[in-house]
Design a protein around this motif. Structure first.
Motif, PDB file in Angstrom:
ATOM      1  N   ALA A  69       0.811  -1.217   0.000  1.00 38.06           N
ATOM      2  CA  ALA A  69       0.000   0.000   0.000  1.00 38.06           C
ATOM      3  C   ALA A  69       0.846   1.269   0.000  1.00 38.06           C
ATOM      4  O   ALA A  69       0.318   2.362   0.069  1.00 38.06           O
ATOM      5  N   PHE A  70       2.172   1.122  -0.114  1.00 38.33           N
ATOM      6  CA  PHE A  70       3.027   2.305  -0.088  1.00 38.33           C
ATOM      7  C   PHE A  70       2.776   3.182  -1.304  1.00 38.33           C
ATOM      8  O   PHE A  70       2.684   2.717  -2.419  1.00 38.33           O
ATOM      9  N   CYS A  71       2.677   4.463  -1.052  1.00 37.42           N
ATOM     10  CA  CYS A  71       2.506   5.481  -2.079  1.00 37.42           C
ATOM     11  C   CYS A  71       1.210   5.306  -2.875  1.00 37.42           C
ATOM     12  O   CYS A  71       1.214   5.361  -4.094  1.00 37.42           O
ATOM     13  N   PRO A  72       0.092   5.148  -2.162  1.00 37.99           N
ATOM     14  CA  PRO A  72      -1.193   5.025  -2.862  1.00 37.99           C
ATOM     15  C   PRO A  72      -1.676   6.391  -3.348  1.00 37.99           C
ATOM     16  O   PRO A  72      -1.278   7.419  -2.823  1.00 37.99           O
ATOM     17  N   GLN A  73      -2.511   6.378  -4.340  1.00 36.60           N
ATOM     18  CA  GLN A  73      -3.090   7.638  -4.811  1.00 36.60           C
ATOM     19  C   GLN A  73      -4.281   8.038  -3.951  1.00 36.60           C
ATOM     20  O   GLN A  73      -4.459   9.196  -3.652  1.00 36.60           O
ATOM     21  N   GLU A  74      -5.114   7.068  -3.572  1.00 29.50           N
ATOM     22  CA  GLU A  74      -6.277   7.353  -2.732  1.00 29.50           C
ATOM     23  C   GLU A  74      -6.694   6.106  -1.986  1.00 29.50           C
ATOM     24  O   GLU A  74      -6.338   5.004  -2.358  1.00 29.50           O
ATOM     25  N   GLY A  75      -7.472   6.310  -0.938  1.00 31.19           N
ATOM     26  CA  GLY A  75      -8.169   5.217  -0.302  1.00 31.19           C
ATOM     27  C   GLY A  75      -7.388   4.401   0.710  1.00 31.19           C
ATOM     28  O   GLY A  75      -7.945   3.490   1.290  1.00 31.19           O
ATOM     29  N   VAL A  76      -6.140   4.685   0.957  1.00 30.67           N
ATOM     30  CA  VAL A  76      -5.377   3.944   1.951  1.00 30.67           C
ATOM     31  C   VAL A  76      -4.925   4.940   3.003  1.00 30.67           C
ATOM     32  O   VAL A  76      -4.339   5.962   2.689  1.00 30.67           O
TER      33      VAL A  76
END
Length: 103
Positions: A86-93
């Motif tokens: 989940a590192f460097c997600p754009q959205e939702g995390v």
């Protein structure tokens, strides 16, 4: 916090890296986030042993210690964050998904 991260504070590097990855200061900056987390994860300081070759006057080469300041062990959680899917997600995390506190 930026100044602390710049001068080697591993906690500041870790938190600033996570915040940059999530876009806390604007659009996510994954490149800068990875660099900061890599610095937070790396070991620094301690003694560095350097070979000094002979100087030409018949003396032998030698190994000399260079003091690079106090030894700092890298942060395991910074390594874990870099390896997390989940590192460097754009959205939702959320940050809590990778074990960090919200900014």
């Amino acid at each position: 916090m930026y100044d602390r991260a710049l001068f080697g504070d591993k906690e500041a590097q870790y938190h600033l890296g996570l915040w940059l990855a999530l876009g806390a200061f604007g659009p996510p900056d994954c490149k800068a986030a990875r660099q900061l987390l890599a610095r937070a994860a790396s070991d620094e300081g301690g003694t560095l042993w350097v070979y000094s070759p002979p100087v030409g006057n018949g003396t032998a080469g030698r190994v000399i210690p260079i003091d690079n300041g106090p030894r700092q062990t890298g942060l395991t959680r910074a390594r874990d964050a870099l390896d997390h899917p989940a590192f460097c997600p754009q959205e939702g995390v959320s940050l809590s998904d990778i074990g960090a506190k919200e900014p």
